[in-house]
Design an enzyme around this catalytic site. Structure first.
Site, mmCIF file in Angstrom:
data_model
loop_
_atom_site.group_PDB
_atom_site.id
_atom_site.type_symbol
_atom_site.label_atom_id
_atom_site.label_comp_id
_atom_site.label_asym_id
_atom_site.label_seq_id
_atom_site.Cartn_x
_atom_site.Cartn_y
_atom_site.Cartn_z
ATOM 1 N N GLY A 376 0.811 -1.219 0.000
ATOM 2 C CA GLY A 376 0.000 0.000 0.000
ATOM 3 C C GLY A 376 0.838 1.259 0.000
ATOM 4 C CB SER A 377 2.907 2.756 -1.499
ATOM 5 O OG SER A 377 2.742 1.790 -2.532
#
Length: 409
Positions: A376-377
């Site tokens: 997640g980013s």
């Protein structure tokens, strides 16, 4: 063309190469620059023996207008299989040329087919390279690197090939900065970090490692507690963990004006701003959020030469919030034919590890893999505002390496 007279010419002598030939995975890494260069080009392959997988791969990917010089132990008919297919394009000789005048042209891509034991081979090949030339050479990764000094100064990329015996380091060396125009002509490199599963799907080497650890934990738990079903927990996690690191093949648009997405995900913002870290001019910034379920391999949005890789410390705020501006980040600055372009990899609330494999001086093709962010980013693409127009809006889904985010004016 490089001024070849400026380089020292070491005395002729043994090249100090290993007796061990490399396997097919290492051969693919060694010849990646040959495969992605559209030509016409001059290729030099050194340290070849009959049946060598490196020269076989070079001959399999060269283009009709390419010239190949092979320095080998063995007659030409053994190396070429008695075929006339390469007549006029491939020259086989026993000794390394002493001067570029002995070659059809300065060397665009040089490959050392066997692991180097000493920098001698680099010193001997360097005077033969063209101004944009690259030398690819491997060393044994199980011990000290005999090329550590030259790699520190001139390696634009170093890959580790673990699917080889012994494991190898593969260095790409450039002694003069290549031009962004060459980057615009190259195709995306096939790199060892991409492990093919099917023709269309692969997995990043990080996923192989993590998946292997989880699977190993399942086996160990089963051995230690054979009557327990506790081993099912890590066993059930192995596939999802590996799937997180999936690395599908992508079809990069042919349009030279297209700027493609650096990642899969949802467009968060399209905005104009200034950022003095990268210059005084206005930037067009397009931000994309990657959820845990998205592909997390990052790709270069444009073709260019890496001039700076800047890492910044910070926090781990939710990547969808304004506070993410101050998260841990890695900025890759590219010199392109349209000016400077910056790609930011930002950590998120869960993402705590940024992988950037783009070394300063490396040439990245549009859509080429260059790193990933775990769990997640967010990625940001900065384009010169006066030279680009956006093609996406907030909320749209994009696919890394395929979806055009903007186009050059």
């Amino acid at each position: 063309m490089a001024d070849h007279a400026d380089f020292p010419r070491p005395d002729a002598g043994p090249l100090a190469l290993s007796d061990r030939a490399v396997g097919p995975v290492a051969a693919k890494a060694l010849t990646a620059e040959v495969a992605r260069h559209p030509g016409p080009k001059t290729v030099l392959v050194v340290g070849v023996t009959p049946g060598d997988t490196v020269v076989d791969r070079v001959l399999g990917v060269i283009m009709p207008n390419d010239q190949v010089v092979v320095v080998a132990d063995g007659p030409a008919d053994e190396l070429l299989g008695g075929s006339d297919t390469f007549a006029g394009r491939v020259t086989v000789r026993k000794d390394l040329p002493a001067d570029v005048a002995e070659l059809p042209a300065p060397v665009d891509v040089a490959v050392v087919a066997r692991p180097a034991l000493h920098p001698t081979v680099v010193d001997r090949i360097r005077p033969l390279l063209a101004a944009d030339g690259v030398l690819t050479v491997a060393t044994d990764a199980t011990g000290g690197d005999p090329l550590s000094g030259v790699a520190d100064d001139h390696a634009v990329r170093t890959d580790r090939v673990f699917r080889s015996f012994p494991p190898l380091r593969v260095h790409q060396l450039r002694f003069t900065p290549a031009t962004p125009h060459l980057a615009a002509r190259l195709g995306p490199a096939e790199v060892p970090s991409h492990v093919a599963v099917t023709k269309r799907m692969g997995i990043d080497s990080n996923g192989v490692a993590f998946g292997g650890l989880v699977a190993g934990a399942a086996v160990l738990t089963k051995l230690v507690r054979p009557r327990s079903k506790a081993w099912l927990v890590p066993a059930a996690l192995a596939l999802p963990v590996a799937a997180f690191f999936r690395d599908p093949r992508r079809i990069v648009p042919d349009d030279p004006r297209a700027v493609v997405s650096s990642a899969d995900g949802k467009v968060l913002a399209v905005e104009r701003l200034t950022d003095t870290r990268f210059g005084a001019d206005e930037w067009l910034r397009i931000s994309v959020f990657l959820s845990v379920l998205d592909v997390h391999v990052n790709r270069s949005p444009v073709a260019g030469r890496v001039v700076t890789v800047l890492r910044e410390e910070g926090g781990y705020a939710n990547a969808m919030t304004a506070a993410a501006e101050h998260n841990v980040a890695c900025y890759t600055v590219l010199e392109t034919v349209h000016g400077r372009v910056v790609v930011a990899q930002r950590s998120g609330l869960i993402a705590r590890r940024i992988v950037n494999r783009a070394g300063v001086g490396a040439l990245l093709a549009k859509g080429e893999r260059y790193g990933l962010i775990r769990f997640g980013s967010r990625t940001d693409v900065y384009l010169p505002a006066a030279a680009a127009e956006p093609l996406v809006s907030p909320g749209e889904r994009v696919v890394g390496g395929e979806t055009p985010l903007a186009h050059w004016i």
